[in-house]
Design a protein around this motif. Structure first.
Motif, mmCIF file in Angstrom:
data_model
loop_
_atom_site.group_PDB
_atom_site.id
_atom_site.type_symbol
_atom_site.label_atom_id
_atom_site.label_comp_id
_atom_site.label_asym_id
_atom_site.label_seq_id
_atom_site.Cartn_x
_atom_site.Cartn_y
_atom_site.Cartn_z
ATOM 1 N N UNK A 8 -9.224 29.157 13.188
ATOM 2 C CA UNK A 8 -9.640 27.785 12.969
ATOM 3 C C UNK A 8 -10.711 27.414 14.002
ATOM 4 N N UNK A 9 -10.756 27.882 15.291
ATOM 5 C CA UNK A 9 -11.701 27.598 15.979
ATOM 6 C C UNK A 9 -13.192 27.952 15.617
ATOM 7 N N UNK A 10 -13.206 29.219 14.886
ATOM 8 C CA UNK A 10 -14.520 29.900 14.293
ATOM 9 C C UNK A 10 -14.861 28.852 13.237
ATOM 10 N N UNK A 11 -13.964 28.243 12.383
ATOM 11 C CA UNK A 11 -14.323 27.393 11.236
ATOM 12 C C UNK A 11 -14.734 26.184 11.865
ATOM 13 N N UNK A 12 -14.235 25.354 12.727
ATOM 14 C CA UNK A 12 -14.680 24.344 13.302
ATOM 15 C C UNK A 12 -16.071 24.603 14.068
ATOM 16 N N UNK A 13 -16.485 25.693 14.620
ATOM 17 C CA UNK A 13 -17.540 26.019 15.082
ATOM 18 C C UNK A 13 -18.598 26.156 13.944
ATOM 19 N N UNK A 14 -18.283 26.720 12.887
ATOM 20 C CA UNK A 14 -19.112 26.910 11.781
ATOM 21 C C UNK A 14 -19.506 25.597 11.229
ATOM 22 N N UNK A 15 -18.682 24.623 11.079
ATOM 23 C CA UNK A 15 -18.951 23.398 10.622
ATOM 24 C C UNK A 15 -20.131 22.450 11.423
ATOM 25 N N UNK A 16 -20.136 23.049 12.619
ATOM 26 C CA UNK A 16 -21.111 22.135 13.583
ATOM 27 C C UNK A 16 -22.377 23.241 13.649
ATOM 28 N N UNK A 17 -22.236 24.250 13.231
ATOM 29 C CA UNK A 17 -23.636 25.207 13.282
ATOM 30 C C UNK A 17 -23.644 25.934 11.992
ATOM 31 N N UNK A 18 -23.636 25.463 11.058
ATOM 32 C CA UNK A 18 -24.109 25.899 9.796
ATOM 33 C C UNK A 18 -25.121 26.378 9.272
ATOM 34 N N UNK A 19 -25.762 27.358 10.070
ATOM 35 C CA UNK A 19 -27.068 27.945 9.807
ATOM 36 C C UNK A 19 -26.881 29.480 10.024
ATOM 37 N N UNK A 20 -28.004 30.191 9.464
ATOM 38 C CA UNK A 20 -27.758 31.601 9.358
ATOM 39 C C UNK A 20 -28.006 32.346 10.854
ATOM 40 N N UNK A 21 -28.891 31.452 11.691
ATOM 41 C CA UNK A 21 -29.101 32.327 12.982
ATOM 42 C C UNK A 21 -27.423 32.210 13.741
ATOM 43 N N UNK A 22 -27.006 31.061 13.747
ATOM 44 C CA UNK A 22 -25.819 31.112 14.510
ATOM 45 C C UNK A 22 -24.684 32.269 13.904
ATOM 46 N N UNK A 23 -24.590 32.120 12.435
ATOM 47 C CA UNK A 23 -23.797 33.053 11.878
ATOM 48 C C UNK A 23 -23.842 34.581 12.395
ATOM 49 N N UNK A 24 -25.343 34.839 12.380
ATOM 50 C CA UNK A 24 -25.614 35.903 12.786
ATOM 51 C C UNK A 24 -25.290 36.605 14.090
#
Length: 224
Positions: A8-24
């Motif tokens: 859940x924490x990962x998904x919440x963080x992804x909502x706030x940082x939905x970009x390729x650099x953060x994901x990588x």
């Protein structure tokens, strides 16, 4: 097996940082969360197989196709899975989405092809009593509120159907979906997969009736 708080924490963080650099930079967190979700989806698949025949279980990709979308964020901040029923006689499919604040399951007939939609509408036109009986069933109401969601409806009756038909509200629907929402607390609970399976079981009268409709003509004769 249950959804972990870290997922859940990962998904919440992804909502706030939905970009390729953060994901990588957080690919290891994604892989861990993906594995957890996949294991939960598989456990639900095993439970479904006890009381239904499932042809395919498919986990949706997290990567978004942004070519024709106004939303250019590259990732879906959720995990989702679909379960397709087996064979021509068993119609309908199950769906589950895990997303902080917006988790839900669904089942039914999402955007059926024009032949299936016409057949359902002809059934409603002739006699919608069995469909209405499903909607009034106490167990169906408990899980799905006694309604069908279609997410898309005509403003009036479809062409060739009576605008004054007593069940025009059903005729206007472009799909027939049962939806149940979950709180984050429910998703993170130890018995979440049992709750999902209980709701899926409540869909069977709906699936049985629509499978019968879609495999027979208006005289009740098999078309398979």
């Amino acid at each position: 097996m249950q959804i972990e708080k870290s997922t859940f924490q990962f998904l919440q963080n992804l909502q706030k940082n939905n970009n390729r650099d953060w994901f990588a930079e957080h690919k290891d967190m994604y892989l861990k969360a993906q594995k957890n979700a996949k294991n939960v989806f598989f456990e639900i698949y095993q439970k479904l197989q006890i009381h239904d025949a499932i042809e395919k279980s498919k986990m949706m990709r997290i990567y978004r196709d942004v070519r024709f979308s106004k939303d250019k964020t590259p990732y879906k901040p959720h995990f989702a899975n679909s379960y397709s029923r087996l064979g021509a006689e068993l119609r309908g499919s199950y769906f589950l989405r895990i997303r902080p604040g917006e988790s839900f399951l669904a089942g039914g007939f999402w955007e059926p092809n024009k032949e299936d939609l016409f057949r359902i509408r002809k059934e409603i036109e002739q006699d919608a009593s069995e469909i209405i009986e499903i909607l009034k069933d106490k167990n169906y109401i408990k899980h799905f509120g006694g309604t069908f969601d279609s997410f898309s409806e005509l403003k009036t009756a479809p062409r060739g159907f009576d605008k004054e038909h007593p069940d025009v509200d059903l005729l206007r629907k472009k799909g027939f979906i049962a939806v149940k929402n979950f709180t984050d607390e429910e998703v993170l609970s130890e018995n979440f997969t049992d709750k999902v399976d209980e709701s899926y079981r409540a869909l069977r009268p709906f699936f049985n009736l629509f499978s019968d409709i879609l495999t027979t003509n208006l005289n009740g004769e098999s078309i398979l």
